[in-house]
Design an enzyme around this catalytic site. Sequence first.
Site, PDB file in Angstrom:
ATOM      1  N   THR A  57     -47.891  74.442 114.856  1.00 54.31           N
ATOM      2  CA  THR A  57     -47.940  73.196 115.607  1.00 54.31           C
ATOM      3  C   THR A  57     -46.561  72.790 116.109  1.00 54.31           C
ATOM      4  O   THR A  57     -45.530  73.123 115.524  1.00 54.31           O
ATOM      5  CB  THR A  57     -48.510  72.031 114.772  1.00 54.31           C
ATOM      6  OG1 THR A  57     -47.502  71.535 113.878  1.00 54.31           O
ATOM      7  CG2 THR A  57     -49.731  72.455 113.998  1.00 54.31           C
ATOM      8  N   ASP A  91     -48.436  65.642 117.008  1.00 57.59           N
ATOM      9  CA  ASP A  91     -47.416  64.677 116.633  1.00 57.59           C
ATOM     10  C   ASP A  91     -47.701  64.306 115.185  1.00 57.59           C
ATOM     11  O   ASP A  91     -48.675  63.602 114.894  1.00 57.59           O
ATOM     12  CB  ASP A  91     -47.489  63.450 117.543  1.00 57.59           C
ATOM     13  CG  ASP A  91     -46.551  62.331 117.123  1.00 57.59           C
ATOM     14  OD1 ASP A  91     -45.838  62.478 116.120  1.00 57.59           O
ATOM     15  OD2 ASP A  91     -46.545  61.276 117.804  1.00 57.59           O
ATOM     16  N   ASN A 131     -42.834  72.007 107.752  1.00 55.49           N
ATOM     17  CA  ASN A 131     -41.489  72.350 108.223  1.00 55.49           C
ATOM     18  C   ASN A 131     -40.915  71.319 109.193  1.00 55.49           C
ATOM     19  O   ASN A 131     -39.697  71.210 109.318  1.00 55.49           O
ATOM     20  CB  ASN A 131     -41.529  73.726 108.906  1.00 55.49           C
ATOM     21  CG  ASN A 131     -40.226  74.074 109.584  1.00 55.49           C
ATOM     22  OD1 ASN A 131     -39.219  74.311 108.933  1.00 55.49           O
ATOM     23  ND2 ASN A 131     -40.242  74.085 110.920  1.00 55.49           N
ATOM     24  N   SER A 137     -37.528  70.754 102.176  1.00 57.07           N
ATOM     25  CA  SER A 137     -36.583  69.752 101.737  1.00 57.07           C
ATOM     26  C   SER A 137     -35.195  70.201 102.203  1.00 57.07           C
ATOM     27  O   SER A 137     -35.033  70.711 103.301  1.00 57.07           O
ATOM     28  CB  SER A 137     -36.664  69.588 100.219  1.00 57.07           C
ATOM     29  OG  SER A 137     -35.758  68.620  99.763  1.00 57.07           O
ATOM     30  N   TYR A 175     -30.811  60.846 106.359  1.00 56.43           N
ATOM     31  CA  TYR A 175     -31.500  62.140 106.243  1.00 56.43           C
ATOM     32  C   TYR A 175     -31.733  62.474 104.778  1.00 56.43           C
ATOM     33  O   TYR A 175     -32.839  62.864 104.381  1.00 56.43           O
ATOM     34  CB  TYR A 175     -30.688  63.231 106.921  1.00 56.43           C
ATOM     35  CG  TYR A 175     -31.284  64.615 106.754  1.00 56.43           C
ATOM     36  CD1 TYR A 175     -32.409  65.000 107.471  1.00 56.43           C
ATOM     37  CD2 TYR A 175     -30.718  65.532 105.860  1.00 56.43           C
ATOM     38  CE1 TYR A 175     -32.962  66.261 107.311  1.00 56.43           C
ATOM     39  CE2 TYR A 175     -31.269  66.790 105.694  1.00 56.43           C
ATOM     40  CZ  TYR A 175     -32.384  67.155 106.420  1.00 56.43           C
ATOM     41  OH  TYR A 175     -32.933  68.409 106.252  1.00 56.43           O
ATOM     42  N   LYS A 185     -35.237  63.201 102.425  1.00 57.27           N
ATOM     43  CA  LYS A 185     -35.453  64.405 101.628  1.00 57.27           C
ATOM     44  C   LYS A 185     -35.526  64.099 100.133  1.00 57.27           C
ATOM     45  O   LYS A 185     -36.284  64.754  99.406  1.00 57.27           O
ATOM     46  CB  LYS A 185     -34.363  65.438 101.934  1.00 57.27           C
ATOM     47  CG  LYS A 185     -34.414  65.977 103.358  1.00 57.27           C
ATOM     48  CD  LYS A 185     -35.786  66.553 103.698  1.00 57.27           C
ATOM     49  CE  LYS A 185     -35.838  67.151 105.086  1.00 57.27           C
ATOM     50  NZ  LYS A 185     -37.182  67.701 105.420  1.00 57.27           N
ATOM     51  N   THR A 196     -28.687  76.637 112.713  1.00 59.13           N
ATOM     52  CA  THR A 196     -29.848  76.267 113.525  1.00 59.13           C
ATOM     53  C   THR A 196     -29.433  75.113 114.441  1.00 59.13           C
ATOM     54  O   THR A 196     -28.263  74.752 114.519  1.00 59.13           O
ATOM     55  CB  THR A 196     -31.028  75.833 112.636  1.00 59.13           C
ATOM     56  OG1 THR A 196     -30.667  74.618 111.956  1.00 59.13           O
ATOM     57  CG2 THR A 196     -31.357  76.904 111.610  1.00 59.13           C
TER      58      THR A 196
END
Length: 273
Positions: free
Chosen positions: A31, A55, A82, A133, A147, A151, A182
């Site tokens: 997705t 979404d 993810n 996580s 952030y 987590k 990334t």
Amino acid sequence: MKTIFITGASRGFGRLWTEALLQRGDRVIATSRDITSFNELKAQYSDAFVPLSLDITDRNAVFETVKEAHARWGVLDVVINNAGYGVFGATEELSEKDAKEVVDVNLFGTLWVTQAVLPLFRAQGNGHLIQLSSVLGLWTLPTLGLYSATKFAVEGLSEALAQEVERFGLHVTLVEPNGYATSFAGDSAVLSQPISDYDSVRSALTANEGMQAPATGIPEATVPAILQLIDSDNPPLRYFLGKVGLQRTKQVYAERLIEWEKFNHVAIAAHGK
């Protein structure tokens, strides 16, 4: 061959892992908000790949999409939560909009997918839920507090969940990557409006362990670890990715234990009996 549902699969880890799973012969339902980036994969793996637009902040849409994914082959063996992104900003700098949106995605999006898949897993009598996580769900870095808060929340939610569903034969794993090359700190990130008094904090961030170039992992190197996790008959609750996580976590927890011990006499007195 396993059937795997993965969110946030259009880029970063999600894309890498989706491609690796398809290459080895698994069936994947992937997705993203925009599924046009999946066109090439769909053409190449038409019988094994199902891209779905989603979404994850829309709870009703999540439940409908998970139901559709399960109906495709009648089973979901592994679900990988993810989808998520980072917000960079000192606590004082964070806007209401940015704060609410990242919590909606990183925490509530994870919760909605989790709630949607659990009835299916329970009916099957098996299933493995993998929650993305971070090492920043175990300790923090300046300007990444929000952030980390999301987590830390995913960590607490998933640890309790693992205890709740163990009796049903279900597994939960928290995957805790350190920094990787990334788009997390690039075009995927949200940046706060800076307050100049915190410029020195931002400048010092690159000197922290886990933010230096030698400590930044290669995303492609995570593929064997994820495949091994997916194939495990008895997967762990927590699973580091990268060489920084365990080293830094040992240091942080040793420091915490020293501090707790230092004030334990106060804690005992505060118990009252």
